[in-house]
Write a protein that holds these residues in place. Structure first.
Motif, PDB file in Angstrom:
ATOM      1  N   VAL A  81      10.895  -8.825   7.556  1.00  0.00           N
ATOM      2  CA  VAL A  81      10.178  -7.913   6.659  1.00  0.00           C
ATOM      3  C   VAL A  81       9.060  -7.162   7.386  1.00  0.00           C
ATOM      4  CG1 VAL A  81       8.706  -7.791   4.605  1.00  0.00           C
ATOM      5  CG2 VAL A  81      10.791  -9.159   4.563  1.00  0.00           C
ATOM      6  N   PRO A  82       8.158  -7.850   8.116  1.00  0.00           N
ATOM      7  CA  PRO A  82       7.127  -7.104   8.863  1.00  0.00           C
ATOM      8  C   PRO A  82       7.711  -6.146   9.892  1.00  0.00           C
ATOM      9  CG  PRO A  82       6.522  -9.417   8.704  1.00  0.00           C
ATOM     10  CD  PRO A  82       7.934  -9.305   8.232  1.00  0.00           C
ATOM     11  N   ALA A  83       8.834  -6.543  10.522  1.00  0.00           N
ATOM     12  CA  ALA A  83       9.452  -5.661  11.504  1.00  0.00           C
ATOM     13  C   ALA A  83       9.986  -4.392  10.852  1.00  0.00           C
ATOM     14  CB  ALA A  83      10.577  -6.401  12.230  1.00  0.00           C
ATOM     15  N   LEU A  84      10.639  -4.540   9.710  1.00  0.00           N
ATOM     16  CA  LEU A  84      11.149  -3.359   8.994  1.00  0.00           C
ATOM     17  C   LEU A  84      10.008  -2.458   8.533  1.00  0.00           C
ATOM     18  CD1 LEU A  84      13.972  -5.058   6.888  1.00  0.00           C
ATOM     19  CD2 LEU A  84      14.310  -3.314   8.644  1.00  0.00           C
ATOM     20  N   ILE A  85       8.918  -3.065   8.101  1.00  0.00           N
ATOM     21  CA  ILE A  85       7.752  -2.278   7.679  1.00  0.00           C
ATOM     22  C   ILE A  85       7.173  -1.519   8.866  1.00  0.00           C
ATOM     23  CG2 ILE A  85       5.363  -2.482   6.873  1.00  0.00           C
ATOM     24  CD1 ILE A  85       6.317  -4.741   5.040  1.00  0.00           C
ATOM     25  N   SER A  86       7.107  -2.173  10.013  1.00  0.00           N
ATOM     26  CA  SER A  86       6.564  -1.520  11.210  1.00  0.00           C
ATOM     27  C   SER A  86       7.428  -0.353  11.668  1.00  0.00           C
ATOM     28  CB  SER A  86       6.436  -2.538  12.349  1.00  0.00           C
ATOM     29  OG  SER A  86       5.546  -3.568  11.992  1.00  0.00           O
ATOM     30  N   THR A  87       8.722  -0.436  11.409  1.00  0.00           N
ATOM     31  CA  THR A  87       9.617   0.666  11.781  1.00  0.00           C
ATOM     32  C   THR A  87       9.689   1.748  10.703  1.00  0.00           C
ATOM     33  OG1 THR A  87      11.544  -0.514  10.875  1.00  0.00           O
ATOM     34  CG2 THR A  87      11.026  -0.873  13.198  1.00  0.00           C
ATOM     35  N   ALA A 143       5.231  -5.718   1.022  1.00  0.00           N
ATOM     36  CA  ALA A 143       5.960  -4.469   1.289  1.00  0.00           C
ATOM     37  C   ALA A 143       5.418  -3.325   0.429  1.00  0.00           C
ATOM     38  CB  ALA A 143       7.452  -4.672   1.026  1.00  0.00           C
ATOM     39  N   LEU A 144       5.095  -3.620  -0.821  1.00  0.00           N
ATOM     40  CA  LEU A 144       4.549  -2.592  -1.711  1.00  0.00           C
ATOM     41  C   LEU A 144       3.205  -2.075  -1.203  1.00  0.00           C
ATOM     42  CD1 LEU A 144       5.338  -4.200  -5.184  1.00  0.00           C
ATOM     43  CD2 LEU A 144       6.245  -2.022  -4.355  1.00  0.00           C
ATOM     44  N   MET A 145       2.312  -2.993  -0.855  1.00  0.00           N
ATOM     45  CA  MET A 145       0.981  -2.595  -0.416  1.00  0.00           C
ATOM     46  C   MET A 145       1.012  -1.830   0.909  1.00  0.00           C
ATOM     47  SD  MET A 145      -1.048  -3.486  -2.836  1.00  0.00           S
ATOM     48  CE  MET A 145       0.337  -2.980  -3.879  1.00  0.00           C
ATOM     49  N   GLU A 146       1.881  -2.248   1.819  1.00  0.00           N
ATOM     50  CA  GLU A 146       1.981  -1.545   3.091  1.00  0.00           C
ATOM     51  C   GLU A 146       2.549  -0.148   2.906  1.00  0.00           C
ATOM     52  OE1 GLU A 146       0.929  -2.464   6.179  1.00  0.00           O
ATOM     53  OE2 GLU A 146      -0.050  -4.078   5.077  1.00  0.00           O
ATOM     54  N   PHE A 147       3.499  -0.018   1.995  1.00  0.00           N
ATOM     55  CA  PHE A 147       4.065   1.310   1.733  1.00  0.00           C
ATOM     56  C   PHE A 147       3.029   2.217   1.074  1.00  0.00           C
ATOM     57  CE2 PHE A 147       6.729   4.070  -1.122  1.00  0.00           C
ATOM     58  CZ  PHE A 147       7.111   4.947  -0.112  1.00  0.00           C
ATOM     59  N   GLU A 148       2.219   1.654   0.179  1.00  0.00           N
ATOM     60  CA  GLU A 148       1.169   2.449  -0.465  1.00  0.00           C
ATOM     61  C   GLU A 148       0.153   2.938   0.570  1.00  0.00           C
ATOM     62  OE1 GLU A 148      -1.720   2.224  -4.388  1.00  0.00           O
ATOM     63  OE2 GLU A 148      -1.198   0.387  -3.336  1.00  0.00           O
ATOM     64  N   LYS A 149      -0.230   2.066   1.507  1.00  0.00           N
ATOM     65  CA  LYS A 149      -1.146   2.475   2.576  1.00  0.00           C
ATOM     66  C   LYS A 149      -0.547   3.607   3.405  1.00  0.00           C
ATOM     67  CE  LYS A 149      -3.269  -2.091   3.178  1.00  0.00           C
ATOM     68  NZ  LYS A 149      -3.407  -3.232   4.115  1.00  0.00           N
ATOM     69  N   SER A 150       0.744   3.491   3.691  1.00  0.00           N
ATOM     70  CA  SER A 150       1.408   4.520   4.490  1.00  0.00           C
ATOM     71  C   SER A 150       1.412   5.864   3.764  1.00  0.00           C
ATOM     72  CB  SER A 150       2.848   4.085   4.792  1.00  0.00           C
ATOM     73  OG  SER A 150       3.568   5.102   5.437  1.00  0.00           O
ATOM     74  N   CYS A 151       1.676   5.837   2.457  1.00  0.00           N
ATOM     75  CA  CYS A 151       1.707   7.085   1.683  1.00  0.00           C
ATOM     76  C   CYS A 151       0.324   7.729   1.606  1.00  0.00           C
ATOM     77  CB  CYS A 151       2.236   6.812   0.273  1.00  0.00           C
ATOM     78  SG  CYS A 151       3.977   6.348   0.209  1.00  0.00           S
ATOM     79  N   GLN A 152      -0.694   6.924   1.414  1.00  0.00           N
ATOM     80  CA  GLN A 152      -2.046   7.463   1.278  1.00  0.00           C
ATOM     81  C   GLN A 152      -2.626   7.942   2.603  1.00  0.00           C
ATOM     82  OE1 GLN A 152      -4.251   4.379  -0.691  1.00  0.00           O
ATOM     83  NE2 GLN A 152      -3.433   4.890  -2.718  1.00  0.00           N
ATOM     84  N   SER A 153      -2.173   7.340   3.702  1.00  0.00           N
ATOM     85  CA  SER A 153      -2.683   7.763   5.010  1.00  0.00           C
ATOM     86  C   SER A 153      -2.034   9.044   5.505  1.00  0.00           C
ATOM     87  CB  SER A 153      -2.460   6.653   6.045  1.00  0.00           C
ATOM     88  OG  SER A 153      -1.073   6.406   6.209  1.00  0.00           O
ATOM     89  N   SER A 154      -0.816   9.323   5.028  1.00  0.00           N
ATOM     90  CA  SER A 154      -0.104  10.512   5.494  1.00  0.00           C
ATOM     91  C   SER A 154      -0.500  11.772   4.731  1.00  0.00           C
ATOM     92  CB  SER A 154       1.407  10.298   5.373  1.00  0.00           C
ATOM     93  OG  SER A 154       1.767  10.028   4.033  1.00  0.00           O
ATOM     94  N   ALA A 181      10.931   1.322   7.636  1.00  0.00           N
ATOM     95  CA  ALA A 181      12.045   1.097   6.702  1.00  0.00           C
ATOM     96  C   ALA A 181      11.545   0.267   5.517  1.00  0.00           C
ATOM     97  CB  ALA A 181      13.193   0.400   7.425  1.00  0.00           C
ATOM     98  N   TYR A 182      10.724   0.876   4.660  1.00  0.00           N
ATOM     99  CA  TYR A 182      10.095   0.143   3.565  1.00  0.00           C
ATOM    100  C   TYR A 182      11.105  -0.282   2.495  1.00  0.00           C
ATOM    101  CZ  TYR A 182       5.731   1.774   5.611  1.00  0.00           C
ATOM    102  OH  TYR A 182       4.699   2.017   6.471  1.00  0.00           O
ATOM    103  N   ALA A 183      12.069   0.577   2.212  1.00  0.00           N
ATOM    104  CA  ALA A 183      13.078   0.229   1.208  1.00  0.00           C
ATOM    105  C   ALA A 183      13.917  -0.956   1.684  1.00  0.00           C
ATOM    106  CB  ALA A 183      13.969   1.428   0.911  1.00  0.00           C
ATOM    107  N   ASP A 184      14.277  -0.968   2.965  1.00  0.00           N
ATOM    108  CA  ASP A 184      15.039  -2.097   3.510  1.00  0.00           C
ATOM    109  C   ASP A 184      14.196  -3.374   3.491  1.00  0.00           C
ATOM    110  OD1 ASP A 184      17.173  -0.431   3.960  1.00  0.00           O
ATOM    111  OD2 ASP A 184      16.638  -0.016   6.036  1.00  0.00           O
ATOM    112  N   ALA A 185      12.918  -3.246   3.826  1.00  0.00           N
ATOM    113  CA  ALA A 185      12.032  -4.415   3.779  1.00  0.00           C
ATOM    114  C   ALA A 185      11.950  -4.974   2.362  1.00  0.00           C
ATOM    115  CB  ALA A 185      10.638  -4.034   4.282  1.00  0.00           C
ATOM    116  N   MET A 186      11.869  -4.099   1.371  1.00  0.00           N
ATOM    117  CA  MET A 186      11.838  -4.542  -0.016  1.00  0.00           C
ATOM    118  C   MET A 186      13.141  -5.230  -0.394  1.00  0.00           C
ATOM    119  SD  MET A 186      10.455  -4.970  -2.905  1.00  0.00           S
ATOM    120  CE  MET A 186       8.919  -4.109  -2.615  1.00  0.00           C
TER     121      MET A 186
END
Length: 537
Positions: free
Chosen positions: A224-230, A252-263, A232-237
């Protein structure tokens, strides 16, 4: 002869250990060899001499050495020293430059040496040393994974498939010929190794290699952390949901939210985040996010999430609940209006829900009108229902007798406006008159029709409940249809003679006996005995 003389003194074992320890402290390889040869000769000499206390070890079972030999502590120490010296000599090579004494090696430990070799970007040597030193499987896997990561980060000529296969061979320590036979069984053995190599491949700009490697990873905690780092948030979920692990789902949800807000900016990022959760994430992801948002004070993100998921009824119901739980009438009214708007988005599917909320909004307006009209708020609670309002109006007539006719007219208007069923209104009036002590009004209501739609039983029960005179109670019971019901009501009112008369009419010995058992009047009990005698003769 020297060895024999040492043996006779009983210090051969000590001499062997001294040579072994001295060898580990030497930097000169030739001197190391001389000392180890001396220790080895002592070990073999002792074994051939067949002393009772064998330095090489003794038989573990049976009488013969061939049955199984347990190595002695000196033999084990000699072997370990030889392995350590070979490792130290390899590390001291000028091409490596990792100079350690034996004591330093012992302090760092073999595992620490492997970690330092990887940090020095010597993963191939780390892998060889970990295997030679027979370190724990996880340490060997760490070294092989570092070696494979270095390979995929530097390889540029091979295709993604070829690079992934080569990396897998390094991780599994397999020959190309045996690759297909052992790959399936190595997934669980090398759990965690594929994920670390996949991260290196992703950082090196080889996402195809990373995806191929992650397909073999069996550890959810690493995958899961590896997929998030690459990214692939949907795959991690999907992986976290498949493992039924709520912590990784939320992660996975929180990391994806951080990614969306940072971009992007916050509003755009939040919109992207919620849309993706609804459209691409599993239902477990949606439910987890919904549960989390329900704990927040601001309900707007939760409403937005529900609307994007087309959960219009849930969104409207949420605002309706907030209105019911709110103590501020203004805020409650605004929440009801928002609920009505949300239900309106569903059109025909939520028409019924919208009509209920609209009626509640209109009821709030009527409530404020009544409060101002009669200059009182005590009889009209802030969160009144239609029934509560009508009951409050009727009961208020007992206090405000001068405007009782107006109050009753307003009660009728409300019942008609909100389509309260006729029987429900009659029950409501009977209860309100009884609770407020308006017994003349109750009698007038009972006499207003030859046969009230609810019958006379509720009238009788209201009089009984509020301890009215027997004459007041019996005037309603006498008009009840059905001898059985009249009997039950007379018993409830403790009008035993009346109850006995009904039981006699029914010719029911059981009911007569019941009256005799529960009444306290000797006269009535004697009458019961006479009637029972007649009925049973």
């Amino acid at each position: 002869e020297d060895a024999r003389s040492i043996t006779k003194t009983g210090v051969l074992k000590e001499a062997i250990e001294t040579c072994t320890d001295a060898a580990t402290r030497e930097f000169d390889i030739s001197m190391q060899k001389r000392l180890l040869k001396a220790a080895s000769f002592g070990l073999h000499f002792s074994f051939k001499d067949n002393e009772a206390d064998l330095i090489m070890g003794g038989s573990t079972e049976g009488d013969g050495v061939e049955d199984g030999t347990m190595p002695s502590l000196a033999a084990v120490k000699f072997t370990a020293a030889a392995r350590k010296l070979r490792t130290l000599n390899a590390l001291r090579d000028p091409a490596i430059g990792f100079i350690l004494t034996s004591s330093q090696f012992d302090q760092i430990t073999a595992t620490g040496v492997i970690v330092r070799l990887v940090a020095m970007k010597r993963p191939a040597l780390a892998s060889s040393v970990s295997k030679y030193m027979m370190l724990p499987k996880n340490v060997q896997l760490f070294a092989r994974a570092a070696k494979a990561a270095a390979f995929v980060a530097t390889e540029t000529k091979m295709s993604d498939g070829e690079t992934a296969q080569a990396a897998i061979r390094i991780i599994n320590e397999e020959d190309p010929a045996s690759m297909g036979q052992k790959q399936g069984s190595s997934k669980s053995i090398n759990s965690g190794g594929y994920a670390s190599v996949a991260l290196a491949a992703s950082e090196a700009g080889r996402p195809g290699v990373a995806n191929l490697l992650l397909m073999l990873e069996s550890s959810v905690a690493d995958k899961v952390p590896a997929l998030i780092s690459t990214g692939a948030y949907a795959d991690a979920m999907a992986v976290a949901a498949g493992a039924r692990d709520p912590e990784f789902i939320f992660f996975a949800l929180m990391e994806f939210e951080k990614s969306c807000q940072s971009s992007t900016d916050n509003s755009t990022g939040q919109t992207k985040f919620l849309s993706t959760v609804v459209s691409k994430f599993s239902v477990e992801g949606y439910n987890t996010l919904k549960k989390y948002m329900e704990t927040q004070t601001d309900s707007k993100p939760l409403i937005t999430l529900m609307l994007k998921a087309q959960r219009i009824v849930s969104a409207g119901s949420l605002m309706a609940r907030k209105a019911a739980e709110c103590d501020d009438s203004v805020e409650a009214g605004n929440n009801l209006k928002e609920a009505s708007r949300l239900f309106g988005l569903g059109k025909d599917k939520t028409l019924f829900h919208k009509s209920i909320i609209d009626d509640q909004i209109e009821l709030g307006k009527d409530l404020e009108l009544l409060k101002s009209k009669y200059a009182t708020s005590e009889v009209f609670p802030a969160k009144s229902s239609v029934v509560d309002m009508i009951s409050g109006i009727i009961q208020h007539a007992a206090v405000n007798k001068r405007e009782s006719h107006k109050l009753m007219a307003d009660a009728e208007k409300l019942a008609k406006k909100y389509k309260l069923p006729e029987k429900r209104l009659w029950y409501l009036k009977v209860k309100a008159f009884g609770e407020s002590g308006q017994w003349p009004q109750l009698r007038s209501l009972a006499d207003s029709r030859a046969k009230p739609p609810i019958g006379f039983k509720p009238f009788a029960r209201a009089a009984i409940k509020h301890d009215q005179a027997t004459s007041e109670i019996t005037r309603y019971i006498d008009r009840v249809q059905g001898a059985e019901e009249r009997y039950d009501l007379y018993c409830e009112a403790k009008a035993w003679k009346k109850a006995l008369d009904e039981a006699t009419k029914l010719k029911d010995a059981g009911r007569v006996g019941n009256v005799r058992a529960i009444c306290n009047s000797p006269e009535t009990q004697q009458a019961c005995d006479q009637i029972l005698a007649r009925l049973t003769s």
